[in-house]
Design an enzyme around this catalytic site. Structure first.
Site, short mmCIF file in Angstrom:
data_model
loop_
_atom_site.label_atom_id
_atom_site.label_comp_id
_atom_site.label_asym_id
_atom_site.label_seq_id
_atom_site.Cartn_x
_atom_site.Cartn_y
_atom_site.Cartn_z
N SER A 151 4.41 9.96 -14.55
CA SER A 151 3.45 9.12 -13.83
C SER A 151 3.84 9.05 -12.36
O SER A 151 5.02 8.91 -12.02
CB SER A 151 3.46 7.71 -14.41
OG SER A 151 2.81 6.81 -13.52
N ASP A 160 -1.92 0.65 -7.68
CA ASP A 160 -3.21 0.26 -8.24
C ASP A 160 -3.71 -0.91 -7.41
O ASP A 160 -3.07 -1.96 -7.36
CB ASP A 160 -3.06 -0.15 -9.71
CG ASP A 160 -2.63 1.03 -10.58
OD1 ASP A 160 -2.86 2.18 -10.17
OD2 ASP A 160 -2.08 0.78 -11.67
N GLU A 203 -10.23 6.65 -12.19
CA GLU A 203 -9.54 5.38 -11.92
C GLU A 203 -9.85 4.94 -10.49
O GLU A 203 -9.18 5.37 -9.55
CB GLU A 203 -8.01 5.54 -12.10
CG GLU A 203 -7.58 5.74 -13.54
CD GLU A 203 -6.07 5.55 -13.75
OE1 GLU A 203 -5.34 5.34 -12.76
OE2 GLU A 203 -5.65 5.61 -14.91
#
Ligand SMILES: [Zn+2]
Length: 285
Positions: A151, A160, A203
């Site tokens: 990741s 995020d 996303e």
């Protein structure tokens, strides 16, 4: 008459060049790309070791490529303990960590958004260590999380971003970032319509720092990081001029244990690995 039209079209074509793009965004910042550029000739050849492949702003970390420990940012900070860095946005909780230099670029971006009246930003997640990623992977499953070391959150350069007002695909914050984040060195890493390439569902909240020259090229040419790194391998060099500052980006393969790259004398340059087979030199012309 036809001959005249043909000559006219030819002149237009030649004067612009086929691989030459000039665009202007709403803020009038001018971006010009030449993807048939020549690598810089002046300067000196230096040797770069294989370790450099696994460090830098352009590391590709996904299902296929795991990060190497040396790729993790050395300037990770815990944001709740660095309130001097947290201005104009919120944190989901006390645990948010990120590279300090990436936070600084994020703060500039938040300031830019505020000038456009967009100001309800939140960081929901930043750097995750391998244990945390492993836990997330086990809790969420492989459809929603990546295993440890696969990741980008394990690098410290991805975050995020949320809005306190609405979901990111509907919020003004999400729309603004999609359009402007490239001006600050960030890319929307998992865009809609590129799921086959990234291997990750859309996303709208996940942004990744890559550096201003690279983010601008990816934005203008609609490339994911996978596609951009591929393109660099197939291209001699790409140059981009943003508001008068020119950058030339050149890929060099690692052959054996090292690569020989051309770096300028008296000019700034950055070297980043791609995390698999080579390095990218970015010269500030
Ligand atoms: Zn994320």
């Amino acid at each position: 008459m036809r001959k005249w039209v043909f000559a006219f079209l030819l002149v237009i074509l030649l004067s612009y060049g086929v691989s030459h793009y000039v665009t202007k965004d709403a803020d009038d910042s001018k971006v010009e790309i030449d993807d048939a550029s020549e690598p810089p000739q002046d300067g000196q050849m230096i040797s770069v070791s294989k370790e450099q492949v696994y460090q830098g702003d352009l590391l590709l970390v996904n299902t296929d490529y795991a990060l190497h420990p040396e790729g993790i940012r050395s300037d990770i900070v815990s944001l709740s303990k660095r309130q001097d860095l947290v201005k104009g946005y919120g944190l989901l909780d006390q645990s948010v960590q990120l590279s300090e230099s990436v936070v600084k670029s994020f703060s500039k971006m938040v300031e830019g958004a505020k000038e456009d009246g967009v100001e309800h930003f939140l960081i929901n997640s930043g750097y995750r260590d391998a244990d945390k990623q492993d836990q997330l992977y086990r809790d969420m499953g492989h459809d929603y999380a990546l295993p440890a070391y696969h990741s980008e959150h394990n690098l410290g350069v991805s975050l995020d971003i949320g809005s306190t007002e609405a979901k990111m695909d509907e919020a003004e914050e999400g729309k603004w970032l999609k359009k402007h984040s490239a001006e600050y060195g960030f890319i929307l890493r998992y865009p809609k319509g590129k799921e086959e390439i990234t291997g990750i569902q859309y996303e709208p909240w996940h942004f990744r720092y890559v550096g201003v020259a690279h983010s601008a090229i990816m934005q203008e040419q609609d490339l994911t990081l996978e596609q951009y790194l591929d393109k660099l391998k197939q291209t001699k060099a790409i140059s981009i001029t943003i508001d008068g500052q020119k950058y030339t980006v050149t890929y060099y393969p690692i052959v054996g244990d090292s690569a020989t790259v051309n770096v300028p004398q008296g000019k700034r340059y950055d070297i980043s690995g791609n995390n698999y087979d080579g390095v990218i030199v970015t010269v500030y012309e």
